[in-house]
Motif scaffolding. Structure first.
Motif, PDB file in Angstrom:
ATOM      1  N   ARG A 163     -57.789  74.265  27.586  1.00 53.19           N
ATOM      2  CA  ARG A 163     -57.259  75.596  26.978  1.00 53.19           C
ATOM      3  C   ARG A 163     -56.066  75.069  25.844  1.00 53.19           C
ATOM      4  NH1 ARG A 163     -55.271  80.734  27.489  1.00 53.19           N
ATOM      5  NH2 ARG A 163     -53.233  81.084  27.403  1.00 53.19           N
ATOM      6  N   VAL A 164     -56.452  75.015  24.601  1.00 55.46           N
ATOM      7  CA  VAL A 164     -55.902  74.405  23.387  1.00 55.46           C
ATOM      8  C   VAL A 164     -55.059  75.304  22.577  1.00 55.46           C
ATOM      9  CG1 VAL A 164     -56.602  72.901  21.352  1.00 55.46           C
ATOM     10  CG2 VAL A 164     -58.038  72.966  23.554  1.00 55.46           C
ATOM     11  N   LEU A 165     -54.119  74.798  22.220  1.00 56.14           N
ATOM     12  CA  LEU A 165     -53.117  75.292  21.199  1.00 56.14           C
ATOM     13  C   LEU A 165     -53.247  74.381  19.842  1.00 56.14           C
ATOM     14  CD1 LEU A 165     -50.756  77.215  20.305  1.00 56.14           C
ATOM     15  CD2 LEU A 165     -49.142  75.728  21.455  1.00 56.14           C
ATOM     16  N   GLU A 166     -53.487  74.870  18.782  1.00 54.92           N
ATOM     17  CA  GLU A 166     -53.562  74.097  17.585  1.00 54.92           C
ATOM     18  C   GLU A 166     -52.338  74.715  16.598  1.00 54.92           C
ATOM     19  OE1 GLU A 166     -56.172  72.971  13.557  1.00 54.92           O
ATOM     20  OE2 GLU A 166     -56.897  74.407  15.096  1.00 54.92           O
ATOM     21  N   LEU A 167     -51.499  73.613  16.014  1.00 53.78           N
ATOM     22  CA  LEU A 167     -50.404  74.120  15.323  1.00 53.78           C
ATOM     23  C   LEU A 167     -50.828  73.858  13.656  1.00 53.78           C
ATOM     24  CD1 LEU A 167     -47.426  72.156  16.900  1.00 53.78           C
ATOM     25  CD2 LEU A 167     -48.388  74.379  17.460  1.00 53.78           C
ATOM     26  N   ALA A 168     -50.377  74.737  12.917  1.00 55.90           N
ATOM     27  CA  ALA A 168     -50.592  74.749  11.494  1.00 55.90           C
ATOM     28  C   ALA A 168     -52.249  74.416  11.231  1.00 55.90           C
ATOM     29  CB  ALA A 168     -49.674  73.495  10.854  1.00 55.90           C
ATOM     30  N   CYS A 169     -53.042  75.336  11.645  1.00 59.19           N
ATOM     31  CA  CYS A 169     -54.360  74.995  11.500  1.00 59.19           C
ATOM     32  C   CYS A 169     -54.967  75.321  10.004  1.00 59.19           C
ATOM     33  CB  CYS A 169     -55.192  76.144  12.177  1.00 59.19           C
ATOM     34  SG  CYS A 169     -55.038  77.714  11.714  1.00 59.19           S
ATOM     35  N   GLY A 170     -53.985  75.559   9.039  1.00 59.18           N
ATOM     36  CA  GLY A 170     -54.522  75.642   7.687  1.00 59.18           C
ATOM     37  C   GLY A 170     -55.771  76.536   7.471  1.00 59.18           C
ATOM     38  N   SER A 171     -56.803  76.038   6.735  1.00 60.14           N
ATOM     39  CA  SER A 171     -57.869  76.625   6.485  1.00 60.14           C
ATOM     40  C   SER A 171     -59.008  76.462   7.575  1.00 60.14           C
ATOM     41  CB  SER A 171     -58.540  76.204   5.215  1.00 60.14           C
ATOM     42  OG  SER A 171     -58.828  74.656   5.269  1.00 60.14           O
ATOM     43  N   GLY A 172     -58.736  75.860   8.969  1.00 62.98           N
ATOM     44  CA  GLY A 172     -59.328  75.857   9.601  1.00 62.98           C
ATOM     45  C   GLY A 172     -60.545  74.672   9.864  1.00 62.98           C
ATOM     46  N   TYR A 173     -60.173  73.481   9.137  1.00 67.83           N
ATOM     47  CA  TYR A 173     -60.988  72.557   9.148  1.00 67.83           C
ATOM     48  C   TYR A 173     -61.145  72.023  10.168  1.00 67.83           C
ATOM     49  CZ  TYR A 173     -63.144  68.060   7.715  1.00 67.83           C
ATOM     50  OH  TYR A 173     -64.137  67.024   7.792  1.00 67.83           O
ATOM     51  N   TRP A 174     -60.137  71.628  11.143  1.00 66.47           N
ATOM     52  CA  TRP A 174     -60.389  71.187  12.399  1.00 66.47           C
ATOM     53  C   TRP A 174     -60.775  72.108  13.478  1.00 66.47           C
ATOM     54  CZ3 TRP A 174     -61.746  66.450  12.506  1.00 66.47           C
ATOM     55  CH2 TRP A 174     -61.172  65.504  11.249  1.00 66.47           C
ATOM     56  N   THR A 175     -60.305  73.240  13.268  1.00 67.22           N
ATOM     57  CA  THR A 175     -60.494  74.508  14.237  1.00 67.22           C
ATOM     58  C   THR A 175     -62.042  74.270  14.441  1.00 67.22           C
ATOM     59  OG1 THR A 175     -58.546  75.539  13.286  1.00 67.22           O
ATOM     60  CG2 THR A 175     -60.069  76.683  14.870  1.00 67.22           C
ATOM     61  N   GLN A 176     -62.696  74.559  13.516  1.00 68.94           N
ATOM     62  CA  GLN A 176     -64.363  74.631  13.662  1.00 68.94           C
ATOM     63  C   GLN A 176     -64.972  73.438  14.608  1.00 68.94           C
ATOM     64  OE1 GLN A 176     -66.452  74.197   9.715  1.00 68.94           O
ATOM     65  NE2 GLN A 176     -64.832  72.566   8.996  1.00 68.94           N
ATOM     66  N   TYR A 177     -64.435  72.305  14.436  1.00 70.35           N
ATOM     67  CA  TYR A 177     -65.028  71.205  15.377  1.00 70.35           C
ATOM     68  C   TYR A 177     -64.385  71.143  16.761  1.00 70.35           C
ATOM     69  CZ  TYR A 177     -66.443  69.665  10.695  1.00 70.35           C
ATOM     70  OH  TYR A 177     -67.162  69.473   9.533  1.00 70.35           O
ATOM     71  N   LEU A 178     -63.248  71.647  16.855  1.00 67.09           N
ATOM     72  CA  LEU A 178     -62.294  71.584  18.112  1.00 67.09           C
ATOM     73  C   LEU A 178     -62.659  72.808  19.009  1.00 67.09           C
ATOM     74  CD1 LEU A 178     -59.055  70.005  17.308  1.00 67.09           C
ATOM     75  CD2 LEU A 178     -61.199  68.841  17.630  1.00 67.09           C
ATOM     76  N   ALA A 179     -62.577  73.798  18.430  1.00 66.69           N
ATOM     77  CA  ALA A 179     -62.855  75.142  19.207  1.00 66.69           C
ATOM     78  C   ALA A 179     -64.119  75.409  20.155  1.00 66.69           C
ATOM     79  CB  ALA A 179     -62.640  76.250  18.219  1.00 66.69           C
ATOM     80  N   PRO A 180     -65.266  74.789  19.584  1.00 64.56           N
ATOM     81  CA  PRO A 180     -66.466  75.159  20.342  1.00 64.56           C
ATOM     82  C   PRO A 180     -66.358  74.204  21.546  1.00 64.56           C
ATOM     83  CG  PRO A 180     -66.976  74.952  18.125  1.00 64.56           C
ATOM     84  CD  PRO A 180     -65.668  74.580  18.046  1.00 64.56           C
ATOM     85  N   ALA A 181     -65.676  73.371  21.524  1.00 61.94           N
ATOM     86  CA  ALA A 181     -65.591  72.500  22.940  1.00 61.94           C
ATOM     87  C   ALA A 181     -64.562  72.976  24.056  1.00 61.94           C
ATOM     88  CB  ALA A 181     -65.082  71.004  22.570  1.00 61.94           C
ATOM     89  N   ALA A 182     -63.775  73.935  23.579  1.00 61.79           N
ATOM     90  CA  ALA A 182     -62.507  74.293  24.256  1.00 61.79           C
ATOM     91  C   ALA A 182     -63.003  75.397  25.299  1.00 61.79           C
ATOM     92  CB  ALA A 182     -61.377  74.622  23.433  1.00 61.79           C
ATOM     93  N   ARG A 183     -62.186  75.730  26.453  1.00 63.58           N
ATOM     94  CA  ARG A 183     -62.387  76.836  27.375  1.00 63.58           C
ATOM     95  C   ARG A 183     -61.808  77.971  26.816  1.00 63.58           C
ATOM     96  NH1 ARG A 183     -58.711  78.682  31.361  1.00 63.58           N
ATOM     97  NH2 ARG A 183     -57.670  76.841  31.231  1.00 63.58           N
ATOM     98  N   ALA A 184     -60.731  78.010  25.898  1.00 65.53           N
ATOM     99  CA  ALA A 184     -59.847  78.872  25.083  1.00 65.53           C
ATOM    100  C   ALA A 184     -58.979  78.196  24.120  1.00 65.53           C
ATOM    101  CB  ALA A 184     -58.696  79.516  26.102  1.00 65.53           C
ATOM    102  N   TYR A 185     -58.693  78.796  23.100  1.00 66.02           N
ATOM    103  CA  TYR A 185     -58.264  78.235  21.924  1.00 66.02           C
ATOM    104  C   TYR A 185     -57.312  79.359  21.137  1.00 66.02           C
ATOM    105  CZ  TYR A 185     -58.314  74.631  18.319  1.00 66.02           C
ATOM    106  OH  TYR A 185     -58.200  73.732  17.327  1.00 66.02           O
ATOM    107  N   LEU A 186     -56.020  78.835  20.650  1.00 66.17           N
ATOM    108  CA  LEU A 186     -55.152  79.487  20.103  1.00 66.17           C
ATOM    109  C   LEU A 186     -54.780  78.801  18.854  1.00 66.17           C
ATOM    110  CD1 LEU A 186     -53.303  82.110  19.202  1.00 66.17           C
ATOM    111  CD2 LEU A 186     -51.631  80.772  20.886  1.00 66.17           C
TER     112      LEU A 186
END
Length: 217
Positions: free
Chosen positions: A43-66
């Motif tokens: 269950r992941v919290l990402e700070l300052a995601c910006g344009s989502g560059y890292w979100t697109q790689y990390l979120a598919p691996a996570a159970r939940a993502y904010l």
């Protein structure tokens, strides 16, 4: 002070250029393989995601993502990334985020800490750790000092924050806050949280601070 104050809002549509420079390709290829493995099933919290560059790689691996960012424009871009269908996005700084009913067991921030004013560090880290469960994993990713060769720090303010001048797409320049923290600074800042197995990993163009919070006994 937030990232909109240092020209971030003006540059968000072009923010990914930091990842498009050829000399960074090897580091980024390694990071795109290694980072998602650290968040599998979490269950992941990402700070300052910006344009989502890292979100697109990390979120598919996570159970939940904010994913948080202060800029609604950045979040609009991040929401168009592949693989982010299950991501909850929120326009907020970490200090303004209500304590979650279910704490996160992992956190990530890419190119956040170096843009954080020194006078906000303690409050931001306290807010972050208030959202995390015992045993949570935290990874901070940021530019190494080699980035200062391209954009040297041109001035410092009274709090010791450095500032670069960055070009904008309209031909102008933005004054951008940029600090390069040391391992000693991190050890002092994280001491109140009992960060275990803290490691500062250095690639050529990036560093990663990785640590775990103590588990409840």
């Amino acid at each position: 002070m937030n990232r909109d104050d240092d020209g971030y809002a003006e540059r968000v549509a072009f923010y990914d250029t930091v990842y498009e420079q050829p000399e960074r390709a090897l580091d980024l290829a390694w990071l795109r393989r290694w980072l998602p493995q650290q968040y599998f099933g979490r269950r992941v919290l990402e700070l300052a995601c910006g344009s989502g560059y890292w979100t697109q790689y990390l979120a598919p691996a996570a159970r939940a993502y904010l994913a948080l960012d202060v800029s609604p424009g950045a979040l609009a871009l991040a929401g168009q990334r592949p693989g982010v269908g299950g991501v909850a996005f929120a326009a907020a700084e970490i200090e303004a985020l209500p304590k979650p009913a279910e704490p996160f067991d992992a956190a990530f921030a890419g190119l956040w800490f170096s843009h954080l004013p020194r006078q906000r560090r303690e409050a931001a880290l306290a807010a972050l750790h208030g959202c995390l469960a015992p045993g949570a994993t935290v990874i901070l990713l940021d530019n190494s000092e080699i980035q200062g060769g391209q954009f040297p720090v041109m001035e410092y303010d009274e709090a010791g924050n450095g500032y670069q001048r960055r070009p904008r797409h309209d031909g102008g320049e933005s004054r951008v806050l940029k600090n390069f923290p040391t391992e000693a600074e991190f050890r002092i800042l994280l001491a109140p949280y009992g960060a275990a197995e803290m490691a500062l990993l250095r690639r050529e163009h990036f560093w990663l601070l990785c640590y775990c919070l103590p588990s409840r006994h």
